[in-house]
Structure formats: C-alpha cells, structure tokens
Design a protein around this motif. Structure first.
Motif, PDB file in Angstrom:
ATOM      1  N   VAL A 149       0.869  -1.175   0.000  1.00 53.12           N
ATOM      2  CA  VAL A 149       0.000   0.000   0.000  1.00 53.12           C
ATOM      3  C   VAL A 149       0.909   1.228   0.000  1.00 53.12           C
ATOM      4  O   VAL A 149       1.748   1.383   0.893  1.00 53.12           O
ATOM      5  N   ILE A 150       0.754   2.086  -0.979  1.00 59.89           N
ATOM      6  CA  ILE A 150       1.590   3.275  -1.105  1.00 59.89           C
ATOM      7  C   ILE A 150       0.806   4.468  -0.580  1.00 59.89           C
ATOM      8  O   ILE A 150      -0.170   4.905  -1.194  1.00 59.89           O
ATOM      9  N   GLY A 151       1.219   4.977   0.564  1.00 61.22           N
ATOM     10  CA  GLY A 151       0.531   6.094   1.200  1.00 61.22           C
ATOM     11  C   GLY A 151      -0.110   5.673   2.507  1.00 61.22           C
ATOM     12  O   GLY A 151      -0.773   4.639   2.569  1.00 61.22           O
ATOM     13  N   SER A 152       0.096   6.474   3.551  1.00 59.88           N
ATOM     14  CA  SER A 152      -0.418   6.107   4.875  1.00 59.88           C
ATOM     15  C   SER A 152      -1.437   7.101   5.404  1.00 59.88           C
ATOM     16  O   SER A 152      -1.570   7.301   6.600  1.00 59.88           O
ATOM     17  N   GLY A 153      -2.167   7.748   4.478  1.00 60.37           N
ATOM     18  CA  GLY A 153      -3.293   8.571   4.895  1.00 60.37           C
ATOM     19  C   GLY A 153      -4.476   7.681   5.252  1.00 60.37           C
ATOM     20  O   GLY A 153      -4.356   6.459   5.354  1.00 60.37           O
ATOM     21  N   PRO A 154      -5.655   8.255   5.435  1.00 65.66           N
ATOM     22  CA  PRO A 154      -6.806   7.446   5.859  1.00 65.66           C
ATOM     23  C   PRO A 154      -7.187   6.357   4.873  1.00 65.66           C
ATOM     24  O   PRO A 154      -7.607   5.270   5.280  1.00 65.66           O
ATOM     25  N   THR A 155      -7.016   6.606   3.571  1.00 69.90           N
ATOM     26  CA  THR A 155      -7.320   5.559   2.588  1.00 69.90           C
ATOM     27  C   THR A 155      -6.338   4.410   2.700  1.00 69.90           C
ATOM     28  O   THR A 155      -6.725   3.233   2.763  1.00 69.90           O
ATOM     29  N   GLY A 156      -5.045   4.721   2.708  1.00 68.01           N
ATOM     30  CA  GLY A 156      -4.030   3.683   2.781  1.00 68.01           C
ATOM     31  C   GLY A 156      -4.111   2.886   4.065  1.00 68.01           C
ATOM     32  O   GLY A 156      -3.996   1.654   4.053  1.00 68.01           O
ATOM     33  N   LEU A 157      -4.329   3.555   5.192  1.00 68.29           N
ATOM     34  CA  LEU A 157      -4.418   2.850   6.467  1.00 68.29           C
ATOM     35  C   LEU A 157      -5.651   1.957   6.531  1.00 68.29           C
ATOM     36  O   LEU A 157      -5.595   0.828   7.031  1.00 68.29           O
ATOM     37  N   ALA A 158      -6.791   2.459   6.029  1.00 67.66           N
ATOM     38  CA  ALA A 158      -8.003   1.648   6.042  1.00 67.66           C
ATOM     39  C   ALA A 158      -7.836   0.419   5.160  1.00 67.66           C
ATOM     40  O   ALA A 158      -8.213  -0.700   5.542  1.00 67.66           O
ATOM     41  N   GLY A 180       0.830   8.668   8.566  1.00 73.47           N
ATOM     42  CA  GLY A 180      -0.415   9.411   8.736  1.00 73.47           C
ATOM     43  C   GLY A 180      -0.787  10.317   7.589  1.00 73.47           C
ATOM     44  O   GLY A 180      -1.914  10.808   7.534  1.00 73.47           O
ATOM     45  N   GLY A 181       0.133  10.590   6.667  1.00 70.32           N
ATOM     46  CA  GLY A 181      -0.188  11.459   5.545  1.00 70.32           C
ATOM     47  C   GLY A 181      -0.608  12.838   6.014  1.00 70.32           C
ATOM     48  O   GLY A 181       0.007  13.424   6.917  1.00 70.32           O
ATOM     49  N   LEU A 182      -1.688  13.362   5.427  1.00 70.04           N
ATOM     50  CA  LEU A 182      -2.155  14.702   5.798  1.00 70.04           C
ATOM     51  C   LEU A 182      -2.657  14.752   7.235  1.00 70.04           C
ATOM     52  O   LEU A 182      -2.653  15.826   7.858  1.00 70.04           O
ATOM     53  N   MET A 183      -3.071  13.625   7.788  1.00 69.42           N
ATOM     54  CA  MET A 183      -3.486  13.621   9.193  1.00 69.42           C
ATOM     55  C   MET A 183      -2.300  13.926  10.099  1.00 69.42           C
ATOM     56  O   MET A 183      -2.472  14.454  11.203  1.00 69.42           O
ATOM     57  N   ARG A 184      -1.103  13.600   9.644  1.00 66.17           N
ATOM     58  CA  ARG A 184       0.099  13.852  10.442  1.00 66.17           C
ATOM     59  C   ARG A 184       0.607  15.277  10.248  1.00 66.17           C
ATOM     60  O   ARG A 184       0.819  16.009  11.209  1.00 66.17           O
ATOM     61  N   TYR A 185       0.824  15.664   9.008  1.00 65.99           N
ATOM     62  CA  TYR A 185       1.507  16.930   8.750  1.00 65.99           C
ATOM     63  C   TYR A 185       0.622  17.999   8.128  1.00 65.99           C
ATOM     64  O   TYR A 185       1.046  19.145   7.996  1.00 65.99           O
ATOM     65  N   GLY A 186      -0.606  17.652   7.739  1.00 61.54           N
ATOM     66  CA  GLY A 186      -1.500  18.653   7.179  1.00 61.54           C
ATOM     67  C   GLY A 186      -2.518  19.157   8.183  1.00 61.54           C
ATOM     68  O   GLY A 186      -2.775  20.358   8.271  1.00 61.54           O
ATOM     69  N   ILE A 187      -3.109  18.245   8.940  1.00 63.86           N
ATOM     70  CA  ILE A 187      -4.118  18.627   9.934  1.00 63.86           C
ATOM     71  C   ILE A 187      -3.423  19.166  11.178  1.00 63.86           C
ATOM     72  O   ILE A 187      -2.584  18.493  11.776  1.00 63.86           O
ATOM     73  N   PRO A 188      -3.738  20.390  11.610  1.00 64.66           N
ATOM     74  CA  PRO A 188      -3.096  20.923  12.820  1.00 64.66           C
ATOM     75  C   PRO A 188      -3.460  20.125  14.065  1.00 64.66           C
ATOM     76  O   PRO A 188      -4.531  19.515  14.143  1.00 64.66           O
ATOM     77  N   ARG A 189      -2.572  20.179  15.027  1.00 63.25           N
ATOM     78  CA  ARG A 189      -2.795  19.426  16.251  1.00 63.25           C
ATOM     79  C   ARG A 189      -4.025  19.907  17.016  1.00 63.25           C
ATOM     80  O   ARG A 189      -4.671  19.112  17.708  1.00 63.25           O
ATOM     81  N   PHE A 190      -4.379  21.173  16.877  1.00 59.82           N
ATOM     82  CA  PHE A 190      -5.539  21.649  17.638  1.00 59.82           C
ATOM     83  C   PHE A 190      -6.850  21.070  17.105  1.00 59.82           C
ATOM     84  O   PHE A 190      -7.880  21.155  17.766  1.00 59.82           O
ATOM     85  N   LYS A 191      -6.810  20.470  15.905  1.00 59.51           N
ATOM     86  CA  LYS A 191      -7.989  19.765  15.397  1.00 59.51           C
ATOM     87  C   LYS A 191      -7.967  18.281  15.762  1.00 59.51           C
ATOM     88  O   LYS A 191      -9.020  17.679  15.994  1.00 59.51           O
ATOM     89  N   HIS A 196      -3.935  10.151  18.942  1.00 60.46           N
ATOM     90  CA  HIS A 196      -5.013   9.339  18.375  1.00 60.46           C
ATOM     91  C   HIS A 196      -4.496   8.531  17.187  1.00 60.46           C
ATOM     92  O   HIS A 196      -4.839   7.352  17.027  1.00 60.46           O
ATOM     93  N   LEU A 197      -3.678   9.150  16.374  1.00 63.02           N
ATOM     94  CA  LEU A 197      -3.091   8.484  15.216  1.00 63.02           C
ATOM     95  C   LEU A 197      -2.090   7.419  15.639  1.00 63.02           C
ATOM     96  O   LEU A 197      -2.103   6.288  15.127  1.00 63.02           O
ATOM     97  N   GLU A 198      -1.226   7.754  16.591  1.00 66.16           N
ATOM     98  CA  GLU A 198      -0.215   6.802  17.059  1.00 66.16           C
ATOM     99  C   GLU A 198      -0.865   5.544  17.641  1.00 66.16           C
ATOM    100  O   GLU A 198      -0.407   4.416  17.402  1.00 66.16           O
ATOM    101  N   ARG A 199      -1.929   5.724  18.374  1.00 69.41           N
ATOM    102  CA  ARG A 199      -2.617   4.602  19.017  1.00 69.41           C
ATOM    103  C   ARG A 199      -3.174   3.637  17.974  1.00 69.41           C
ATOM    104  O   ARG A 199      -3.075   2.412  18.105  1.00 69.41           O
ATOM    105  N   ARG A 200      -3.758   4.175  16.918  1.00 66.73           N
ATOM    106  CA  ARG A 200      -4.325   3.307  15.885  1.00 66.73           C
ATOM    107  C   ARG A 200      -3.215   2.602  15.101  1.00 66.73           C
ATOM    108  O   ARG A 200      -3.351   1.432  14.727  1.00 66.73           O
ATOM    109  N   ILE A 201      -2.109   3.286  14.852  1.00 64.42           N
ATOM    110  CA  ILE A 201      -0.996   2.660  14.135  1.00 64.42           C
ATOM    111  C   ILE A 201      -0.409   1.514  14.951  1.00 64.42           C
ATOM    112  O   ILE A 201      -0.068   0.454  14.402  1.00 64.42           O
TER     113      ILE A 201
END
Length: 495
Positions: A149-158, A180-191, A196-201
């Motif tokens: 799977v190339i890419g670890s955003g929500p699509t790749g992880l699912a 995490g893709g954009l969830m890691r470096y695109g979505i700000p931490r305040f959102k 949450h991401l680390e736990r699921r990984i």
C-alpha cells in the motif's frame, strides 16, 4: 429508540469549546476535556430511529447511526463500539475531522437542529479506547499473498487494516518520516492531537501490518521493482499536486503554498523544530482560499501570534439557513459555518479589514507587490460577482508579509516518478484512471482515495480504503467477504 420524545424535549447541545483566549495560546484540541460524556447520552436520545435513516445515505461509510445512538442512550458502550467499528476503521479520526454530512442528512434537520451524530461518534470511539473495546484483531491464518500500500493517509491505512485482517501480508510505504499522511503533517494538532493516530498505528502493527517510512516509491525504490515484489499494489498517495495562483507578483518571497506552511508548524509540535522557518509571528498574513485548508492556516497563524490574519474566499458569503431551492434536504448545504479557527479570529480581531471572522467573501486576488528586496508586502484584490467578474471600483490593498495559497489539489504529485514509471493512466483533471473494480490500467495495481477520486472528505477516503481492500481481496482469492461501502464512481448526494 430509548426516548420516543427525546427529539421534542431535549435541545441540541454540542461539545463545548475551550475559551478562545485559552486555546489560542496552545496547540491542544479546542474542546473542553471531559465535557462530552455528561451530555452525550441525552443527545443520543434525540435520534428518532427513522424508518428511512437518511443519515446512512449521507455518509459513504454507511455508518449504523440510529443503532449506536440507541446503544449510547442506554449507555451500552461496548455494543455501541462494536456497531461503530463495523463500518468505520477510524471513528476517532472522523469524529474530529469530518464535517458531518450525516448531520445534514438527519431527518430531524428538516425543521430542527440535527442530532449531534459527530459528537456521539467521537464519544463512542474515545470510550472504546479507554475501556479496552478496540483490541488488535490479527487474522487467524495467513493467505500467503502480499500487498503493498503506497501512502499512509486514511485511505491507505483503512485498506491496509482490512487486508491485514483478511490474512494478507501488507506493507505500507510512506514517503515522510512519520505515518499518517495529511493527518500527520497537514491537519493541525488543535484539530486532532497525534496520539489518536499513534494509538491506531500501534493497533495495526500488533495485527501484523508492516510500515516502511521515509520511502518514496519511484525515487527511493523503483515502482516496477515494488510491483514485482508483491502480488498486488494499492496506490493511495492522495491528491497532493496543489493548485497555483497565476497572477503578477507570484514569484515574490513570502508567498507559499498552505502545504508548505502547515507541515512545518506540525513539525514544531512534534519537536523536530524549535521555530518554523515560515512562522507567521509578527507578520501580516493573507490566506487565499476559503476552504478547510485555509481555515487550518488561519488557526495556525493565530497560534503563531501573527500581527494580522485575513482569509479571502472567492465565493459570496452564504446565508445562515439552507436554500431549499438550490440545496434541498438532505443534500449538504452551502451555509455560513463558523469553525473554531474563525471563532478565534473573530474574538481576537485578527483581521481589521474583515467584518467579523477574518474572512473577506467574494474577493479575488489581482496581484502582489513587494519591496526592493523582492519580498511580498501587499496583496491587491477586487470584489467579484456571482460569475467571478470584477465589480468596478471595489479594489482594495491588504498588507501582506506572508501569503498562503490554499486553493485545493488537482491529483497525485508526479515528482517522485511513481505514475510515469508504472505508466498509469490519468484522467483529464489529473487523477488516476481506474475501472469499476478500482483497478488501474496496470495489472495488479489498484488506485483509491484522493489520488483517483480527487480531493474529498475523510469519510470518503476511509470508504475508498475499505472498498479497494475488498477489490484487492477478490483479485487475490477469487472472492471476498470484506465490505465495499462505495464504488469508484459514487459521489455525494446532490440535486
């Protein structure tokens, strides 16, 4: 339906946000910790258990919303978690990041405030983790088939989680140093705080999924070589080719893409940097683009303590209520929404040029001007009509030391060579070509998520990951019991 009169007797109550003056000084999530659970059971009571629950159709995941609303109202959290995870791999992500099209499809929303579906979802997800209701689910036996799977955003992880649980050996390749893709470096931490991401990984690692970070397929490893190693490949790289703004002065120093600015701010939160080299501190910031990415830049610039922040939206300001002629229920309406970032900007008065919440609507950028050193200092704009035609005598100039372009994305970035090395077909708009089974023109290679669908919501990304996993499983074994909530040509409900 725990309370048949709940929708009549209980008003809508959302998860309260922390005071602006408090949250704008840190990077923690904007909501009051612990304030959701005391109210959520009564909010779930408002669900009417409709004969035809349109919230199902509005959500591409097909979430079993009335079922887990009823279970939450009865405080049966384990059963609620089971029903929620039956259709959604990552409800703690969607409960924080999705704009909740399910709520605009809620039958109650015809003439009342909708059920707080998103809040119920995140309450179940968080309670599931706290109570141990989300253990790893490794497969009972392995199939002997391998998938990259190339890419670890929500699509790749699912996709990876579904295929791993089906018994295939799955490796996820991520070009960045963290997953995490954009969830890691695109979505700000305040959102969404990254734990949450680390736990699921970590759950996925325990199930058997392998991860390869800092590996750009096409550059660090040849795309054809990778294809030869695996029985199937899923491309879930996202739509990272950003759109440009072709106006005079674009070449000036200090004009950057949003996705150049946001990752650096996230790296500061990760501890990689002490200060971002693009920090907005003390600068007059103008954000071009009125979408969610622009709002993320706004909230980040507020926390950077910018001198001022203004966001430009080319569309006219929408009304407060749904227009039944253009956006009838249960479609997702174009209405005025106040995100946490816009609330912060309004309270702190970050944009003297704007009326309230830092946004200038119906505004189009004409050009940039700079100083003798070639650094941007001003943005020149004009008001536009509904057809985006300039309105005479409406020109304005805003001070601008930092300009952030948040104009969306057109398709996968081809710089790494993945697309060209495999000879993948492309649609006219730049997305990957695929058939009704998510397969590309290259045998054994599948495409899913924003790379093929185009820029979309996180719920569509996860639904794509689940659906492509079913397609790959069928390709490898001849049949599949994995759910496929959507097809590649499905689209949100519109008029």
């Amino acid at each position: 339906m725990a309370d048949p009169k709940g929708f009549m007797t209980t008003p809508r109550q959302d998860w309260p946000r922390r005071p602006v003056e408090e949250r704008a000084r840190d990077w923690d999530e904007v909501y009051v910790p612990g304030a959701l659970l005391p109210i959520i059971s009564k909010q779930a009571d408002r669900c009417m258990d409709c004969g035809i629950p349109f919230c199902h159709d509005a959500c591409p995941l097909g979430n079993l919303i009335p079922e887990w609303n009823d279970l939450v109202s009865r405080e049966d959290w384990r059963a609620a978690a089971d029903r929620l995870h039956a259709t959604n791999n990552f409800p703690e992500f969607t409960g924080r990041l999705c704009p909740a099209p399910c709520e605009t499809g809620c039958v109650l929303a015809i003439n009342q405030p909708a059920v707080t579906i998103k809040n119920v979802e995140v309450a179940i997800a968080d309670r599931a983790w706290e109570s141990g209701f989300a253990p790893p689910r490794p497969p009972e036996r392995l199939s002997g088939r391998t998938v990259a799977v190339i890419g670890s955003g929500p699509t790749g992880l699912a996709a990876a989680q579904q295929l791993t649980r089906a018994g295939h050996t799955v490796a996820v390749y991520e070009k960045d140093d963290r997953l995490g893709g954009l969830m890691r470096y695109g979505i700000p931490r305040f959102k969404m705080e990254k734990h949450h991401l680390e736990r699921r990984i970590e759950q996925m690692r325990a199930e058997g999924t392998k991860f390869r970070t800092s590996t750009a397929v096409g550059r660090d490893i040849g795309a054809a070589e990778l294809r030869a190693r695996y029985d199937a490949v899923v491309i879930a790289t996202g739509a990272t080719a950003w759109r440009e703004l072709d106006v005079p002065g674009r070449e000036l120093v200090g004009i950057h893409q949003a996705m150049e600015y946001l990752p650096l701010a996230n790296r500061v939160c990760e501890g990689d940097l002490e200060v971002s080299p693009m920090s907005a501190a003390g600068k007059h910031v103008v954000i071009v683009g009125g979408g969610d990415t622009g709002a993320d830049c706004l909230g980040t610039a507020v926390r950077d303590e910018a001198a001022s922040v203004t966001q430009l939206d080319i569309y006219a300001q929408p009304g407060a209520e749904r227009d039944e002629d253009t956006d009838p229920w249960p479609t997702y309406p174009k209405v005025y929404r106040l995100s946490a970032a816009h609330e912060e900007a309004g309270v702190l008065r970050t944009a003297p040029a704007a009326d309230a919440d830092a946004r200038l609507f119906a505004a189009s950028t004409l050009r940039f001007t700079g100083d003798a050193d070639g650094h941007v200092r001003s943005l020149h704009l004009v008001e536009v009509d509904a057809r985006r035609r300039p309105v005479p005598d409406t020109g304005r100039t805003l001070p601008a030391d930092l300009v952030l372009l948040a104009l969306g994305f057109s398709g996968p970035d081809r710089a790494d060579g993945l697309v060209d090395q495999l000879g993948l077909g492309l649609e006219p708009r730049g997305t990957l070509t695929r058939d009704a089974g998510f397969a590309t023109n290259v045998p054994g290679v599948f495409a899913a998520g924003d790379a093929a669908r185009g820029q979309s919501l996180i719920v569509w990304a996860i639904a794509e990951g689940r659906a492509v996993a079913a397609a790959v499983d069928r390709h490898l074994t001849g049949s599949s019991r994995l759910p496929a909530p959507i097809g590649p040509y499905d689209r949100p409900m519109v008029v």
